[in-house]
Structures are given as C-alpha cells and as structure tokens.
Design a protein around this motif. Structure first.
Motif, PDB file in Angstrom:
ATOM      1  N   ARG A 126      16.714 -98.649 134.652  1.00 14.31           N
ATOM      2  CA  ARG A 126      17.555 -99.341 133.653  1.00 14.31           C
ATOM      3  C   ARG A 126      17.335 -98.680 132.304  1.00 14.31           C
ATOM      4  O   ARG A 126      16.199 -98.360 131.942  1.00 14.31           O
ATOM      5  CB  ARG A 126      17.214-100.829 133.545  1.00 14.31           C
ATOM      6  CG  ARG A 126      17.689-101.688 134.701  1.00 14.31           C
ATOM      7  CD  ARG A 126      17.572-103.181 134.372  1.00 14.31           C
ATOM      8  NE  ARG A 126      16.226-103.559 133.989  1.00 14.31           N
ATOM      9  CZ  ARG A 126      15.893-104.005 132.789  1.00 14.31           C
ATOM     10  NH1 ARG A 126      16.803-104.127 131.830  1.00 14.31           N
ATOM     11  NH2 ARG A 126      14.639-104.332 132.522  1.00 14.31           N
ATOM     12  N   ALA A 127      18.407 -98.503 131.559  1.00 16.22           N
ATOM     13  CA  ALA A 127      18.308 -97.830 130.269  1.00 16.22           C
ATOM     14  C   ALA A 127      19.494 -98.227 129.399  1.00 16.22           C
ATOM     15  O   ALA A 127      20.431 -98.882 129.857  1.00 16.22           O
ATOM     16  CB  ALA A 127      18.268 -96.315 130.465  1.00 16.22           C
ATOM     17  N   ARG A 128      19.442 -97.802 128.143  1.00 14.11           N
ATOM     18  CA  ARG A 128      20.546 -98.051 127.214  1.00 14.11           C
ATOM     19  C   ARG A 128      20.598 -96.901 126.209  1.00 14.11           C
ATOM     20  O   ARG A 128      19.563 -96.513 125.654  1.00 14.11           O
ATOM     21  CB  ARG A 128      20.331 -99.391 126.491  1.00 14.11           C
ATOM     22  CG  ARG A 128      21.442 -99.823 125.540  1.00 14.11           C
ATOM     23  CD  ARG A 128      22.730-100.150 126.270  1.00 14.11           C
ATOM     24  NE  ARG A 128      22.583-101.139 127.299  1.00 14.11           N
ATOM     25  CZ  ARG A 128      22.657-102.459 127.103  1.00 14.11           C
ATOM     26  NH1 ARG A 128      22.850-102.933 125.881  1.00 14.11           N
ATOM     27  NH2 ARG A 128      22.540-103.299 128.111  1.00 14.11           N
ATOM     28  N   LEU A 129      21.764 -96.381 125.996  1.00 11.78           N
ATOM     29  CA  LEU A 129      21.953 -95.332 124.996  1.00 11.78           C
ATOM     30  C   LEU A 129      21.834 -95.951 123.615  1.00 11.78           C
ATOM     31  O   LEU A 129      22.534 -96.912 123.287  1.00 11.78           O
ATOM     32  CB  LEU A 129      23.341 -94.699 125.177  1.00 11.78           C
ATOM     33  CG  LEU A 129      23.736 -93.591 124.212  1.00 11.78           C
ATOM     34  CD1 LEU A 129      22.800 -92.399 124.326  1.00 11.78           C
ATOM     35  CD2 LEU A 129      25.174 -93.166 124.457  1.00 11.78           C
ATOM     36  N   GLY A 157      18.889 -93.394 142.220  1.00 16.57           N
ATOM     37  CA  GLY A 157      18.355 -93.363 140.869  1.00 16.57           C
ATOM     38  C   GLY A 157      18.284 -91.977 140.259  1.00 16.57           C
ATOM     39  O   GLY A 157      18.089 -90.976 140.943  1.00 16.57           O
ATOM     40  N   ALA A 158      18.456 -91.923 138.919  1.00 22.21           N
ATOM     41  CA  ALA A 158      18.273 -90.681 138.169  1.00 22.21           C
ATOM     42  C   ALA A 158      16.780 -90.504 137.922  1.00 22.21           C
ATOM     43  O   ALA A 158      16.072 -91.456 137.595  1.00 22.21           O
ATOM     44  CB  ALA A 158      19.024 -90.746 136.848  1.00 22.21           C
ATOM     45  N   TYR A 191      23.020 -90.358 130.057  1.00 21.72           N
ATOM     46  CA  TYR A 191      23.176 -91.803 130.243  1.00 21.72           C
ATOM     47  C   TYR A 191      24.211 -92.102 131.323  1.00 21.72           C
ATOM     48  O   TYR A 191      24.024 -93.021 132.143  1.00 21.72           O
ATOM     49  CB  TYR A 191      23.576 -92.450 128.918  1.00 21.72           C
ATOM     50  CG  TYR A 191      23.647 -93.955 128.975  1.00 21.72           C
ATOM     51  CD1 TYR A 191      22.600 -94.720 129.490  1.00 21.72           C
ATOM     52  CD2 TYR A 191      24.778 -94.632 128.512  1.00 21.72           C
ATOM     53  CE1 TYR A 191      22.676 -96.102 129.537  1.00 21.72           C
ATOM     54  CE2 TYR A 191      24.862 -96.012 128.553  1.00 21.72           C
ATOM     55  CZ  TYR A 191      23.806 -96.735 129.069  1.00 21.72           C
ATOM     56  OH  TYR A 191      23.866 -98.113 129.128  1.00 21.72           O
ATOM     57  N   ASN A 192      25.294 -91.345 131.367  1.00 20.43           N
ATOM     58  CA  ASN A 192      26.289 -91.551 132.418  1.00 20.43           C
ATOM     59  C   ASN A 192      25.681 -91.313 133.805  1.00 20.43           C
ATOM     60  O   ASN A 192      25.982 -92.038 134.764  1.00 20.43           O
ATOM     61  CB  ASN A 192      27.489 -90.629 132.209  1.00 20.43           C
ATOM     62  CG  ASN A 192      28.358 -91.051 131.046  1.00 20.43           C
ATOM     63  OD1 ASN A 192      28.253 -92.176 130.557  1.00 20.43           O
ATOM     64  ND2 ASN A 192      29.210 -90.156 130.581  1.00 20.43           N
ATOM     65  N   LEU A 193      24.835 -90.282 133.929  1.00 22.75           N
ATOM     66  CA  LEU A 193      24.165 -90.032 135.210  1.00 22.75           C
ATOM     67  C   LEU A 193      23.265 -91.203 135.576  1.00 22.75           C
ATOM     68  O   LEU A 193      23.260 -91.666 136.733  1.00 22.75           O
ATOM     69  CB  LEU A 193      23.354 -88.739 135.142  1.00 22.75           C
ATOM     70  CG  LEU A 193      22.510 -88.426 136.386  1.00 22.75           C
ATOM     71  CD1 LEU A 193      23.399 -88.195 137.615  1.00 22.75           C
ATOM     72  CD2 LEU A 193      21.608 -87.220 136.136  1.00 22.75           C
ATOM     73  N   ILE A 194      22.495 -91.699 134.614  1.00 21.59           N
ATOM     74  CA  ILE A 194      21.603 -92.835 134.876  1.00 21.59           C
ATOM     75  C   ILE A 194      22.410 -94.032 135.370  1.00 21.59           C
ATOM     76  O   ILE A 194      22.046 -94.679 136.363  1.00 21.59           O
ATOM     77  CB  ILE A 194      20.808 -93.198 133.600  1.00 21.59           C
ATOM     78  CG1 ILE A 194      19.804 -92.085 133.267  1.00 21.59           C
ATOM     79  CG2 ILE A 194      20.092 -94.545 133.771  1.00 21.59           C
ATOM     80  CD1 ILE A 194      19.164 -92.223 131.903  1.00 21.59           C
TER      81      ILE A 194
END
Length: 328
Positions: A246-249, A232-233, A220-223
């Motif tokens: 876009r993402a969320r842990l 972008g990852a 998530y930190n990389l993203i």
C-alpha cells in the motif's frame, strides 16, 4: 422454448454473468470452467460452485480444442455460446456450433486494451477510465463486433483490484441490459475498429519489479496495478525482497504530516526505499516521493528467488533488516 446456452466462465465476472443468464431465464445446459491452480492466490468466486448450486453440468477440460468437448457441445445444440473470463481462446470450429452466435465479455472498453489482464494494464498506463464490453467472438481475440459496453472510472488512487471490482459490476450491468435484445435477435453490432485500439499480452510476477529511476507517477501506477491480491510491486536489496503493498503518491505541495519543508528533505534522500522520521518512503528518479503505508518482506535464496513466508515489516524492522544484511 427457452434459449439454450453453453457457458465458458471463470473468476468473478464468470460468476456474475452466469447468474445474469440464469436470472433472465436462459437454459444453461453446460458450464465449462477451470480447475483452480494450487500455485495461484484464489481470491475470487467459484463458477463451478454456482453451477453446482443450480444443478448445471460442469466440466473442466485441459484443452478447449479437444474433439471430445466439441462433440459434447454439438450434441447439446446451443443457441448461444458465452465466454466470461474463460482463460483460453475458443477455436472457430467450436464457436460455429452456436446457432445464434458466440459472445465474450471483455474487461475493457474495446477496441482499447484487447488481450490479457486489461485492468492491470490500464492502471499501469495511468488511464482514467476502463469498463466492460460484450462482443462477438472471432478467431482473432477481442476483435468481433461490439454488442454493448459500460464504462467505469479509474480514480487516481484506485488499485487494479478496486477497478476490477467495478468492472465486475459493469460486466453484470452490460449483460443484464443487452441480453433481452440479444435473445430477441435485435442486439446492435457496433464496429470494433482495431486500428484505433491496442493489444497487450499477459504479465508475470517479475514484471512487478520497481525501477526507482523512473518518474514517481510511473512507479506509483505500477504499485497500484499489481497491489494485493496480485503479486505486488517489489524491490530487492541484498538478499531481501520488499513488496510495496500500500502506498500513496505525495503531492508536490506536500500532504498531511508532510510539510513542504519536510518534503524538500525527503527529495534529497537516495533513490529507492528509505526510512525518515520513523516512516517509509520511496524516492523516484524525478525527485518525487511515494509514501509507503504497508511494506512486506521475503528472504531471497542463492538464486535470488523468494522463499519463506511473506510478512509485513514496519520502518524500524526494515532498518534492522537492511543493517543486518549489509553487515553479514
């Protein structure tokens, strides 16, 4: 008589810090900046445009070590040389042309994160704070005495772009606050203890490749660290590249729309990208889950290089692409 300066600058920090100098009455005799690269996503402001609006001579030399540039600056006889996110190291012989000192604005709280792309590295490493530091320039990068610095928080879901926006403001505030003392010869010179800090090099788009076997916080930190406007990852599946924009842990206790029971089911999915209940998820090596809110797709050529236009895909289309790829 106004203090005279030569300014090396680029990007948003360059724009805002140049504007601070002008607002404080500094005579900026010359601006040295970069030509925008056709291969780079130019999402930031133009130092050259600001300089043009103020009638300041602007040049874009390929090499700041060129003797012609040093001769030009010597003829100006600047009191100060400033570097605000200029992308090249300046030689000591050039720095010595500033009668009252040469100063750089760096995007971290020195001595931490000396070197390249400090904001991205801070997010990758899960830091909770970054900032901006004005310091004296020496032959060694980001090693001179600290004049002033301003911290900014890195919140758990901040992307590097969000942190960089805060850093731009911190840089402006730092320079605005300390510039009167600097011009008066009364600015502090605080120790920059390199042994207590860290140094990081540059990053390439390939460094955004996701290793789903790592823990979810690391992924998530990389993203967050390379999310748009950065490259972008990404993860490659067959002849397809998928970029996590876009993402969320997902917390270990679940999240809105994801009950503890459903989270348990998601954790049993294979490591990597998956579709479940018409939603996209990334399952990581420690069993934790990342909810993917925006996924982009590019086709890979025979050399595994992305070609064609990048476009957003929904869960259904992701599934179709994977099915088609595996049956072709």
């Amino acid at each position: 008589m106004k203090p005279r300066a030569v300014v090396f600058a680029y990007h948003n920090v360059g724009v805002r810090c140049l504007q601070v100098l002008l607002a404080r009455g500094v005579d900026v005799a010359l601006v040295v900046t970069h030509e925008d690269s056709a291969s780079e996503n130019i999402w930031f402001g133009s130092v050259a445009q600001v300089a043009a609006e103020h009638g300041i001579e602007t040049i874009m030399p390929a090499d700041p070590k060129a003797s012609e540039l040093q001769a030009k600056i010597a003829s100006i006889g600047p009191d100060f040389i400033f570097s605000f996110y200029y992308r090249h190291m300046l030689p000591v012989s050039l720095l010595a042309l500033a009668r009252r000192g040469a100063y750089n604005m760096h995007g971290s709280l020195l001595p931490k994160y000396r070197g390249r792309v400090p904001t991205n590295w801070a997010v990758i490493n899960g830091e909770t704070e970054s900032g901006a530091t004005l310091h004296e320039m020496l032959a060694k990068p980001d090693a001179g005495a600290i004049v002033a610095q301003t911290p900014v928080p890195i919140l758990p879901d901040d992307t590097a772009a969000m942190v960089f926006d805060k850093t731009v403001v911190a840089a402006e505030q730092t320079l605005w606050r300390v510039l009167p003392a600097l011009l008066a010869g009364e600015a502090p010179r605080l120790p920059n203890d390199l042994a207590a800090g860290s140094y990081y090099g540059g990053r390439k788009p390939e460094d955004g490749r996701i290793d789903w076997s790592q823990s979810a916080p690391r992924v998530y930190n990389l993203i967050r660290a390379v999310a748009p406007p950065y490259p972008g990852a990404f993860t490659d599946i067959d002849s397809n590249r998928f970029i996590v924009a876009r993402a969320r842990l997902v917390p270990e206790t679940g999240a809105p729309g994801i009950s503890a029971e459903r989270l348990g089911d998601l954790r049993r999915l294979p490591i990597g990208l998956s579709v479940a209940d018409n939603a996209l998820f990334g399952v990581c090596g420690n069993g934790r889950v990342i909810a993917i809110h925006e996924l982009r797709h590019r086709v890979l050529n025979a050399d595994a290089q992305p070609v064609g236009e990048e476009r957003a895909v929904d869960p259904a289309e992701f599934g179709r692409i994977i099915q088609s790829s595996r049956h072709s």
